[in-house]
Design a protein around this motif. Structure first.
Motif, short mmCIF file in Angstrom:
data_model
loop_
_atom_site.label_atom_id
_atom_site.label_comp_id
_atom_site.label_asym_id
_atom_site.label_seq_id
_atom_site.Cartn_x
_atom_site.Cartn_y
_atom_site.Cartn_z
N VAL A 1 -5.19 -8.07 -2.44
CA VAL A 1 -4.13 -7.43 -1.68
C VAL A 1 -4.57 -6.02 -1.28
O VAL A 1 -4.38 -5.59 -0.13
N MET A 2 -5.18 -5.31 -2.22
CA MET A 2 -5.61 -3.93 -1.96
C MET A 2 -6.61 -3.88 -0.81
O MET A 2 -6.57 -2.98 0.03
N ALA A 3 -7.50 -4.85 -0.76
CA ALA A 3 -8.49 -4.88 0.33
C ALA A 3 -7.80 -5.05 1.68
O ALA A 3 -8.20 -4.42 2.68
N LYS A 4 -6.75 -5.87 1.72
CA LYS A 4 -6.02 -6.06 2.98
C LYS A 4 -5.21 -4.82 3.34
O LYS A 4 -5.13 -4.44 4.51
N VAL A 5 -4.60 -4.19 2.35
CA VAL A 5 -3.87 -2.95 2.61
C VAL A 5 -4.81 -1.92 3.22
O VAL A 5 -4.48 -1.26 4.22
N GLU A 6 -5.99 -1.79 2.65
CA GLU A 6 -6.97 -0.82 3.16
C GLU A 6 -7.32 -1.10 4.62
O GLU A 6 -7.37 -0.19 5.46
N LYS A 7 -7.53 -2.37 4.93
CA LYS A 7 -7.88 -2.74 6.31
C LYS A 7 -6.74 -2.42 7.27
O LYS A 7 -6.95 -1.83 8.34
N PHE A 8 -5.52 -2.79 6.89
CA PHE A 8 -4.40 -2.64 7.81
C PHE A 8 -3.98 -1.17 7.96
O PHE A 8 -3.51 -0.77 9.03
N VAL A 9 -4.14 -0.38 6.91
CA VAL A 9 -3.91 1.06 7.05
C VAL A 9 -4.91 1.64 8.03
O VAL A 9 -4.56 2.43 8.91
N ALA A 10 -6.17 1.23 7.90
CA ALA A 10 -7.21 1.69 8.83
C ALA A 10 -6.93 1.24 10.26
O ALA A 10 -7.25 1.96 11.22
N ASP A 11 -6.31 0.06 10.42
CA ASP A 11 -5.99 -0.46 11.74
C ASP A 11 -4.81 0.26 12.38
O ASP A 11 -4.52 0.06 13.57
N GLY A 12 -4.08 1.05 11.60
CA GLY A 12 -3.01 1.86 12.15
C GLY A 12 -1.62 1.27 12.07
O GLY A 12 -0.69 1.78 12.70
N LYS B 1 2.36 -0.48 -8.11
CA LYS B 1 1.77 0.67 -8.82
C LYS B 1 0.33 0.89 -8.39
O LYS B 1 -0.10 2.02 -8.12
N ALA B 2 -0.43 -0.19 -8.30
CA ALA B 2 -1.85 -0.09 -7.93
C ALA B 2 -2.00 0.41 -6.49
O ALA B 2 -2.89 1.22 -6.19
N ILE B 3 -1.14 -0.09 -5.58
CA ILE B 3 -1.22 0.35 -4.19
C ILE B 3 -0.92 1.84 -4.08
O ILE B 3 -1.63 2.59 -3.38
N ARG B 4 0.12 2.30 -4.76
CA ARG B 4 0.46 3.72 -4.70
C ARG B 4 -0.63 4.58 -5.34
O ARG B 4 -0.96 5.67 -4.83
N LYS B 5 -1.21 4.11 -6.41
CA LYS B 5 -2.27 4.88 -7.06
C LYS B 5 -3.48 5.02 -6.14
O LYS B 5 -4.11 6.08 -6.07
N ARG B 6 -3.79 3.96 -5.42
CA ARG B 6 -4.97 3.97 -4.55
C ARG B 6 -4.72 4.69 -3.23
O ARG B 6 -5.56 5.45 -2.75
#
Length: 377
Positions: free
Chosen positions: A146-157, A175-180
């Motif tokens: 999930v974190m890998a997808k969040v990273e991609k989609f945040v980068a995509d705007g 918790k993990a998403i907010r920490k990262r």
């Protein structure tokens, strides 16, 4: 307008990647497209039903049955349609079956817009020229995925990140998403009715993570217990599956069951009812957003048009076509004008052309109906 002919298409489109919620795992989209013909023009819409009755009671098969046996005959009984709102009234004696109603009514809205030379967005009363959009991330095998997808989609705007949760895959994930990624990314959780009031303490743990909302945490048909839960939570509750009509929205607002409402055209029975819900929410200072059902391009285009209305102040789930499909059923495909933003088409109707090559590629069954007679099946 006088309806000359109805074309029904059943399509099966493979997803680029599996999509999992608390309901189950989807590998393909099995759905209906309707074309409504009048005077040489065609209006199109797409059903949002799933192949099995887990989101609501409807399925791809029941939608097809309701269209052929009940809704299309009622539509043909109307000799002249001045405005698509008349279709909503025409279908009102038939109980529920909202996704079946919505796809036929939506095609009439597209046709009406084309015949009047205006965009569907303007026909609905929308004023925006662009909309912000978010993305929905399904349940994955691990938090890291999930974190890998969040990273991609945040980068995509993308302007909103929605993650699916279920018992055992919830607090630690958030918790993990907010920490990262910190507290600044616009983050929400979608529970798809996976919890009960016994989980209040667990759900209250999510308050510390500054979520935009938690969507439909309790039963799919509930507004009473959501009111109890909302009193216990700082995080806004957003209702999805519980809202099928403007009347449902009004009751939920009066009870304090939510602070946000997700409007899905198929779930509420069509664009006419969606506008009514939008207006009630606007009058009560309840923001709305347009939810997604893994739509292909025609359904995605309808969502863009609806999202142009003023009270759609939260980014919806209308991501780019290439998020889900190798080839979409429209030309051009839905694509960002800039990161996280889509143009609202200004040309007549939905603003996209049907991709006949893709329609043929994914076609499972086609039926043409005129004057209540099946011409080709």
């Amino acid at each position: 307008m006088k309806i000359d002919q109805i074309s029904l298409y059943r399509l099966k489109m493979p997803l680029k990647y599996p999509f999992e919620t608390s309901f189950g795992r989807l590998m393909f989209k099995d759905f209906n497209v309707v074309g409504v013909h009048s005077g040489g023009q065609v209006g199109y819409a797409e059903s949002t039903s799933l192949p099995y009755p887990v989101y609501n009671e409807e399925t791809t098969g029941t939608v097809s049955y309701m269209l052929k046996e009940f809704l299309i005959p009622r539509l043909f009984s109307k000799q002249d349609i001045v405005h698509p709102q008349e279709v909503d009234e025409l279908f009102s004696p038939i109980r529920r079956n909202n996704m079946a109603k919505a796809v036929l009514e939506g095609a009439v809205w597209d046709l009406y817009s084309k015949q009047n030379g205006i965009s569907l967005a303007r026909a609905l009363g929308g004023k925006k020229n662009e909309i912000e959009v978010g993305v929905s991330i399904g349940i994955e095998a691990s938090i890291d995925e999930v974190m890998a997808k969040v990273e991609k989609f945040v980068a995509d705007g993308y302007k909103k990140i929605k993650v699916k949760i279920k018992p055992g895959f919830d607090v630690e994930l958030i918790k993990a998403i907010r920490k990262r990624f910190g507290m600044d990314i616009p983050l929400m959780a979608d529970a798809n009715s996976a919890y009960t009031l016994k989980d209040i303490d667990l759900l209250k743990e999510l308050d510390q993570y500054g979520l935009m909302m938690i969507e439909q945490p309790l039963a799919y048909d509930d507004i009473i217990e959501h009111a109890t839960l909302q009193k216990q939570l700082q995080t806004p509750i957003c209702l999805d599956e519980s809202i099928h009509s403007a009347e449902d929205a009004q009751k939920a607002i009066e009870l304090g069951s939510c602070k946000i409402i997700n409007i899905k055209v198929g779930r509420v029975g069509g664009l006419t009812e969606a506008i009514k819900i939008h207006d009630i929410c606007q009058q009560n200072n309840i923001p709305v957003w347009c939810g997604g059902m893994l739509e292909a391009g025609i359904g995605r285009a309808h969502n863009i048009a609806l999202s142009s209305l003023a009270n759609f102040t939260i980014p919806g789930d209308t991501s780019e076509s290439n998020r889900y499909w190798e080839m979409d059923i429209i030309n051009p495909e839905v694509a960002f004008k800039e990161p996280g933003k889509l143009c609202v088409p200004e040309s007549s109707g939905i603003g996209y052309e049907v991709n006949e090559e893709a329609l043929t590629k994914y076609l499972v069954e086609e039926t043409v109906i005129k004057n209540d007679q099946v011409l080709q099946s």
